[in-house]
Design an enzyme around this catalytic site. Structure first.
Site, PDB file in Angstrom:
ATOM      1  N   MET A  30      55.704 -15.158  56.718  1.00  0.00           N
ATOM      2  CA  MET A  30      56.049 -14.293  55.591  1.00  0.00           C
ATOM      3  C   MET A  30      57.304 -14.807  54.884  1.00  0.00           C
ATOM      4  SD  MET A  30      54.831 -10.507  56.643  1.00  0.00           S
ATOM      5  CE  MET A  30      56.251 -10.043  57.600  1.00  0.00           C
ATOM      6  N   GLY A  31      57.689 -16.053  55.154  1.00  0.00           N
ATOM      7  CA  GLY A  31      58.802 -16.648  54.440  1.00  0.00           C
ATOM      8  C   GLY A  31      60.155 -16.232  54.982  1.00  0.00           C
ATOM      9  N   HIS A  37      60.520 -20.199  62.756  1.00  0.00           N
ATOM     10  CA  HIS A  37      59.397 -20.742  61.975  1.00  0.00           C
ATOM     11  C   HIS A  37      59.374 -22.275  62.071  1.00  0.00           C
ATOM     12  CE1 HIS A  37      60.321 -16.972  59.459  1.00  0.00           C
ATOM     13  NE2 HIS A  37      59.116 -16.746  59.954  1.00  0.00           N
ATOM     14  N   GLY A 147      54.137 -17.465  67.049  1.00  0.00           N
ATOM     15  CA  GLY A 147      55.283 -17.359  67.946  1.00  0.00           C
ATOM     16  C   GLY A 147      55.089 -16.281  69.001  1.00  0.00           C
ATOM     17  N   LYS A 149      57.385 -14.544  70.011  1.00  0.00           N
ATOM     18  CA  LYS A 149      58.213 -13.429  69.527  1.00  0.00           C
ATOM     19  C   LYS A 149      57.353 -12.207  69.200  1.00  0.00           C
ATOM     20  CE  LYS A 149      61.509 -11.270  67.014  1.00  0.00           C
ATOM     21  NZ  LYS A 149      60.806 -10.740  65.892  1.00  0.00           N
ATOM     22  N   VAL A 176      62.397 -18.603  69.675  1.00  0.00           N
ATOM     23  CA  VAL A 176      63.678 -19.279  69.431  1.00  0.00           C
ATOM     24  C   VAL A 176      64.749 -18.204  69.279  1.00  0.00           C
ATOM     25  CG1 VAL A 176      64.967 -20.767  67.851  1.00  0.00           C
ATOM     26  CG2 VAL A 176      62.547 -21.235  68.347  1.00  0.00           C
ATOM     27  N   SER A 186      63.424 -12.815  60.389  1.00  0.00           N
ATOM     28  CA  SER A 186      63.809 -12.630  58.984  1.00  0.00           C
ATOM     29  C   SER A 186      64.503 -11.289  58.803  1.00  0.00           C
ATOM     30  CB  SER A 186      62.577 -12.707  58.083  1.00  0.00           C
ATOM     31  OG  SER A 186      61.889 -13.922  58.313  1.00  0.00           O
ATOM     32  N   ARG A 187      64.142 -10.298  59.612  1.00  0.00           N
ATOM     33  CA  ARG A 187      64.728  -8.955  59.480  1.00  0.00           C
ATOM     34  C   ARG A 187      66.172  -8.896  59.983  1.00  0.00           C
ATOM     35  NH1 ARG A 187      59.092  -7.125  60.466  1.00  0.00           N
ATOM     36  NH2 ARG A 187      58.473  -6.006  58.596  1.00  0.00           N
TER      37      ARG A 187
END
Ligand code: AMP
Length: 294
Positions: A30-31, A37, A147, A149, A176, A186-187
Site C-alpha cells: 500500500m506504499g 517492504h 510479510g 508482520k 523487519v 507505514s502506520r
C-alpha cells in the site's frame, strides 16, 4: 523504474515477460515504502528476472471508520526507492482503475477470515483477498512476497492460492524491526514522540511470551496470554484490542502450547492501531541418552 498506471498496460507487460520465459517476482504493497517492504523487494530481486512492486491503497479493505483517506501516500518517494532497488515495474493504479463503476465481485473465505483481525475489522479480508486475486491476475507473477508482520493475511492468502489453484508461489518473509523492537509499519508515521516510545510495548510483550515458552518451558496458553497482557497493561498509552494464543495454521485457540503457535496482538497506542505477532514453539523434547535404543 517504469511507472504503470493502467491495468491493461500491466497485463500486457506481464504477458510479454512470461512469453520470453522470464520469471516475474511481485511485491504488493500500500506504499509509504519502508525497510520491511524493501526486504521483500530484495527477496524478489533474488528470485525474479522481472520485479514488479504495486502501490495501491485498497479502499475495499478499510472499514468506514478507518484511516483510508489519511493513510500515508508518497508515490514520488516510493518510485525513488524502487529505482534504488532496481525494481522493473511500479504498478500504481487509481481506485477507479481497479474498481471501475459496476464492480461487484469479491473473494470470500470461511472461518480463517472471521477471527482475530477479521473479527476486529469486518470485511477486511474480503477486501484483501479480492485485491490480491485481482493483482495476481494482472501481474501474473511466478512468485509473490508477503510479510510475516501480517501473519493472518499471509495465512489466508496461502489458503486462497491453494483453494483456488492459483499459479503463483507465495513467499512469506520475516518481520523487519527497528532496533528497539518496534515492527516497521507505514502506520508508525501516525505516532507522536511519546507514542513512538510507548509502541515498543508490543514487541516487549511478545519477547516476554517467547521467553516463557522457549526458555521457561511454560505450556499453558492462558499463563502466556496473561503475561503478555500484563506487559501491555504496564504501558498507560496502550489499549489492547486483542491478544490470542492460537494454532499457527488453523488460528484456533490453544490451551496447551505444543506445536507451532502464533501469538498475534492488536493494540491501540493513542489513536493508532498497531499489530504484531510472534511465532513460538516449545523447545524440542530432549533426546534419549546415547545408546538408549527405542
Ligand atoms: P502494506 O503496505 O502494509 O500492505 O504491506 C505490504 C507487504 O509488506 C505485506 O505483505 C506486509 O506484510 C509486508 N510488511 C509490512 N511491514 C513489514 C515489516 N515490518 N517486515 C516485513 N514485511 C512487512
Amino acid at each position: 523504474v517504469d511507472l504503470v498506471r493502467r491495468v491493461q498496460a500491466m497485463q500486457e507487460m506481464a504477458r510479454q515477460a512470461r512469453g520470453t520465459g522470464k520469471k516475474i517476482a511481485f511485491v504488493p504493497t500500500m506504499g509509504a515504502l519502508h525497510d520491511g517492504h524493501l526486504s521483500l523487494v530484495r527477496r524478489a530481486r533474488e528470485l525474479g528476472d522481472v520485479v514488479v512492486v504495486s502501490v495501491f491503497v485498497n479502499p475495499k479493505q478499510f472499514g468506514p471508520a478507518e484511516d483510508f483517506t489519511r493513510y500515508p501516500r508518497d508515490l514520488a518517494r516510493d518510485a525513488d526507492l524502487c529505482i534504488q532497488e532496481s525494481v522493473d515495474h511500479l504498478f500504481a493504479p487509481e481506485p477507479d482503475e481497479m474498481y471501475p463503476p459496476g464492480h461487484r465481485t469479491f473473494v470470500d473465505m470461511e472461518g480463517l477470515t472471521t477471527v482475530l483481525e477479521g473479527a476486529a475489522r469486518p470485511n477486511h479480508f474480503r477486501g484483501v483477498l479480492t485485491v490480491v486475486m485481482k493483482l495476481l491476475h494482472i501481474v501474473k507473477p511466478h512468485f509473490a512476497f508477503f510479510g510475516q508482520k501480517d501473519a493472518q493475511q499471509a495465512l489466508v492468502i496461502r489458503r486462497m492460492v491453494k483453494d483456488l489453484n492459483l499459479d503463483a508461489e507465495i513467499v512469506v518473509a520475516p518481520t523487519v524491526r527497528h532496533e528497539d523492537g518496534l515492527a516497521l509499519s507505514s502506520r508508525n508515521a501516525y505516532l507522536g514522540p511519546a507514542e513512538r516510545a510507548a509502541a515498543t510495548v508490543l514487541s516487549r510483550a511478545l519477547a516476554r511470551a517467547r521467553q516463557l515458552v522457549e526458555r521457561e518451558e511454560v505450556r499453558s496458553a492462558r499463563a502466556v496470554e496473561a503475561a503478555v497482557r500484563e506487559v501491555l497493561a504496564g504501558e498507560p498509552r496502550a489499549r489492547i484490542d486483542y491478544v490470542a494464543v492460537v494454532d499457527a495454521e488453523t488460528l484456533e485457540p490453544r490451551e496447551e502450547i505444543t506445536g507451532e503457535t502464533l501469538i498475534p496482538l492488536a493494540v491501540f497506542v493513542g489513536g493508532t492501531r498497531l499489530i504484531d505477532n510472534a511465532l513460538v514453539r516449545p523447545p524440542a523434547a530432549p533426546r534419549p541418552p546415547a545408546g538408549d535404543l527405542a
